[in-house]
Each structure stands twice: as C-alpha cells, then as structure tokens.
Design a protein around this motif. Sequence first.
Motif, PDB file in Angstrom:
ATOM      1  N   PRO A 159      11.138  16.624  54.573  1.00 26.42           N
ATOM      2  CA  PRO A 159      12.276  16.256  55.434  1.00 26.42           C
ATOM      3  C   PRO A 159      13.175  15.177  54.837  1.00 26.42           C
ATOM      4  O   PRO A 159      14.324  15.028  55.241  1.00 26.42           O
ATOM      5  N   HIS A 160      12.657  14.425  53.851  1.00 25.02           N
ATOM      6  CA  HIS A 160      13.476  13.372  53.225  1.00 25.02           C
ATOM      7  C   HIS A 160      14.438  13.949  52.180  1.00 25.02           C
ATOM      8  O   HIS A 160      15.472  13.354  51.893  1.00 25.02           O
ATOM      9  N   THR A 161      14.067  15.094  51.597  1.00 27.55           N
ATOM     10  CA  THR A 161      14.953  15.774  50.638  1.00 27.55           C
ATOM     11  C   THR A 161      14.978  17.275  50.982  1.00 27.55           C
ATOM     12  O   THR A 161      14.497  18.103  50.216  1.00 27.55           O
ATOM     13  N   PRO A 162      15.531  17.619  52.139  1.00 32.60           N
ATOM     14  CA  PRO A 162      15.408  19.002  52.615  1.00 32.60           C
ATOM     15  C   PRO A 162      16.062  20.039  51.708  1.00 32.60           C
ATOM     16  O   PRO A 162      15.464  21.075  51.418  1.00 32.60           O
ATOM     17  N   VAL A 163      17.273  19.781  51.247  1.00 29.88           N
ATOM     18  CA  VAL A 163      17.978  20.789  50.449  1.00 29.88           C
ATOM     19  C   VAL A 163      17.245  21.045  49.140  1.00 29.88           C
ATOM     20  O   VAL A 163      16.986  22.200  48.766  1.00 29.88           O
TER      21      VAL A 163
ATOM     22  N   VAL B  67       8.174  31.548  56.454  1.00 28.32           N
ATOM     23  CA  VAL B  67       8.032  30.479  57.445  1.00 28.32           C
ATOM     24  C   VAL B  67       6.922  29.518  57.046  1.00 28.32           C
ATOM     25  O   VAL B  67       7.076  28.294  57.121  1.00 28.32           O
ATOM     26  N   THR B  68       5.790  30.053  56.564  1.00 27.93           N
ATOM     27  CA  THR B  68       4.673  29.197  56.147  1.00 27.93           C
ATOM     28  C   THR B  68       5.065  28.317  54.974  1.00 27.93           C
ATOM     29  O   THR B  68       4.796  27.104  54.973  1.00 27.93           O
ATOM     30  N   ALA B  69       5.698  28.899  53.967  1.00 26.70           N
ATOM     31  CA  ALA B  69       6.092  28.126  52.786  1.00 26.70           C
ATOM     32  C   ALA B  69       7.063  27.009  53.158  1.00 26.70           C
ATOM     33  O   ALA B  69       6.910  25.863  52.700  1.00 26.70           O
ATOM     34  N   MET B  70       8.045  27.323  54.000  1.00 26.37           N
ATOM     35  CA  MET B  70       9.024  26.298  54.376  1.00 26.37           C
ATOM     36  C   MET B  70       8.394  25.204  55.244  1.00 26.37           C
ATOM     37  O   MET B  70       8.743  24.034  55.130  1.00 26.37           O
TER      38      MET B  70
ATOM     39  N   SER C 110      14.089  20.458  48.374  1.00 28.78           N
ATOM     40  CA  SER C 110      12.772  21.081  48.548  1.00 28.78           C
ATOM     41  C   SER C 110      12.892  22.551  48.955  1.00 28.78           C
ATOM     42  O   SER C 110      12.098  23.389  48.524  1.00 28.78           O
ATOM     43  N   ILE C 111      13.901  22.899  49.748  1.00 28.23           N
ATOM     44  CA  ILE C 111      14.131  24.306  50.103  1.00 28.23           C
ATOM     45  C   ILE C 111      14.452  25.107  48.841  1.00 28.23           C
ATOM     46  O   ILE C 111      13.925  26.202  48.623  1.00 28.23           O
ATOM     47  N   LEU C 112      15.306  24.561  47.991  1.00 29.18           N
ATOM     48  CA  LEU C 112      15.652  25.238  46.739  1.00 29.18           C
ATOM     49  C   LEU C 112      14.446  25.370  45.816  1.00 29.18           C
ATOM     50  O   LEU C 112      14.279  26.393  45.137  1.00 29.18           O
ATOM     51  N   LEU C 113      13.574  24.360  45.790  1.00 30.82           N
ATOM     52  CA  LEU C 113      12.372  24.425  44.951  1.00 30.82           C
ATOM     53  C   LEU C 113      11.387  25.480  45.458  1.00 30.82           C
ATOM     54  O   LEU C 113      10.745  26.160  44.662  1.00 30.82           O
ATOM     55  N   VAL C 114      11.276  25.615  46.777  1.00 32.28           N
ATOM     56  CA  VAL C 114      10.408  26.667  47.330  1.00 32.28           C
ATOM     57  C   VAL C 114      10.946  28.034  46.925  1.00 32.28           C
ATOM     58  O   VAL C 114      10.187  28.913  46.468  1.00 32.28           O
ATOM     59  N   ALA C 115      12.247  28.224  47.048  1.00 26.54           N
ATOM     60  CA  ALA C 115      12.852  29.507  46.657  1.00 26.54           C
ATOM     61  C   ALA C 115      12.674  29.751  45.156  1.00 26.54           C
ATOM     62  O   ALA C 115      12.371  30.871  44.736  1.00 26.54           O
ATOM     63  N   LEU C 116      12.813  28.706  44.336  1.00 26.96           N
ATOM     64  CA  LEU C 116      12.626  28.833  42.893  1.00 26.96           C
ATOM     65  C   LEU C 116      11.190  29.239  42.560  1.00 26.96           C
ATOM     66  O   LEU C 116      10.962  30.128  41.731  1.00 26.96           O
TER      67      LEU C 116
ATOM     68  N   GLY D  36      17.741  27.210  58.421  1.00 24.17           N
ATOM     69  CA  GLY D  36      17.937  27.235  59.861  1.00 24.17           C
ATOM     70  C   GLY D  36      17.666  28.510  60.618  1.00 24.17           C
ATOM     71  O   GLY D  36      17.610  28.488  61.839  1.00 24.17           O
ATOM     72  N   LEU D  37      17.498  29.647  59.937  1.00 26.30           N
ATOM     73  CA  LEU D  37      17.268  30.882  60.674  1.00 26.30           C
ATOM     74  C   LEU D  37      15.943  30.852  61.430  1.00 26.30           C
ATOM     75  O   LEU D  37      15.839  31.362  62.540  1.00 26.30           O
ATOM     76  N   GLY D  38      14.936  30.216  60.822  1.00 24.44           N
ATOM     77  CA  GLY D  38      13.638  30.088  61.500  1.00 24.44           C
ATOM     78  C   GLY D  38      13.766  29.343  62.816  1.00 24.44           C
ATOM     79  O   GLY D  38      13.174  29.720  63.830  1.00 24.44           O
ATOM     80  N   ALA D  39      14.567  28.283  62.827  1.00 31.92           N
ATOM     81  CA  ALA D  39      14.778  27.510  64.054  1.00 31.92           C
ATOM     82  C   ALA D  39      15.534  28.342  65.094  1.00 31.92           C
ATOM     83  O   ALA D  39      15.256  28.256  66.292  1.00 31.92           O
ATOM     84  N   LEU D  40      16.477  29.162  64.638  1.00 32.93           N
ATOM     85  CA  LEU D  40      17.225  30.020  65.554  1.00 32.93           C
ATOM     86  C   LEU D  40      16.300  31.026  66.237  1.00 32.93           C
ATOM     87  O   LEU D  40      16.394  31.252  67.446  1.00 32.93           O
TER      88      LEU D  40
END
Length: 199
Positions: free
Chosen positions: A136-140, A127-130, A142-148, A60-64
């Motif tokens: 959007p169907h599995t946000p949490v 921002v590009t990676a995210m 997919s976010i964790l997989l990008v970080a991994l 959410g920081l990107g949206a902020l």
Amino acid sequence: MSLDVFLALLVFSFVSSVTPGPNNFMLLASGVNFGFRRTVPHMFGIAGGFASLLLAVGFGLGALLAAYPQLHVVLKAAGGGYLLYLAWRIAFSRSLDARGKERSRPMRPVEAAAFQWVNPKAWMMAVTAMAIYTDPHTPVLSILLVALAFTLVNFPSVSIWAGFGTAMRGFLADPVRLKWFNITMGLALASTLWPMLNA
C-alpha cells in the motif's frame, strides 16, 4: 518490493500458472491436435490477457466487483457458459491438424486473451496475487511488479502443457485414441467449473 518478496512472487506465479486449470487443459489439447508451433499464438494470448486482467484488478476492478456482487454473478455465468462451449469444442474435435475446418483450429490470441476475463482460475490468481504481494505504500510500482512477475513466468509455465500435448501426437494419431483423449480433455475442462460453482 524486496528481492525476497519478488522471488516468492515468482514462485507463486510459477506454481499457480503451471498447475491444472482451464488454460492448461486447453493447451494440452491444442498441442495434441495442432502441434506446438500452431499453439504458440494461444499461449501469447493467455499471457497478454492475464497481464491485462492483473493490471485491471490491481488498479481497482477487484474493488468494483466487491462493491457490486451482481457483476460477479454475471461474470461467473458468462465464464461458465463459455467454458462449457470450449469443453464441447474440444470433446468433439476428431482430427490432428484439420486445417480446413473452422471448428478445428487453435484458439486465436484475441480469443485466448478474452477468455482470461471469464476464467475462474485466472480471477482467483489475480485477486490473490494483488492481495498478498502489493504494497500500500508503493501501490503502482508493486502492481506493475506483480504483472511483470506473471509475464516472465506465465509463458514458460503454460508452454509445458502445450509441449506435453505435442509429445503425445504420435501416440494419439490413432483416431480412436484421439477421440477418447479429446473427450477426456473436454470433460476435464468442464470439471474446472466445480470450484467456481461452489465459490
């Protein structure tokens, strides 16, 4: 996230992590001035700081920042100022392994981690990676997989720059060569501000 998408993410992570930018210029200079072993904490700081930035952007920081553009301006100004300070420190470093001097030491892990939050290239990568690789169907998940993916790839990628710097230590043991190398690295680091100023 399918295996094909995850492999593509790993490639993106590697290419974006290994290409020139503020972190890699600093690691090259640190490898020359302090050697590989003393630069390892700096590399861990980059990996940890960037992982925390990725998670913050994903959650959410990107949206902020999009909602409050003035925060982005403050971030750019802080990042630019700190980057110029680091460029000055590198440019005026004059000795290999000057252990007794506060100004002549490798970057600490906490400093390297904090720098990711004001590093323009790190923000662009996060921002590009995210935007590209989260689902959007599995946000949490997919976010964790990008970080991994970035965590797996980042440390080996930035190690190349520190290793290259370490390999140059013999050639740069000459004080005049070292002086001009550090000035060049300081200028190269400062030049990474140009894309941020035009953004």
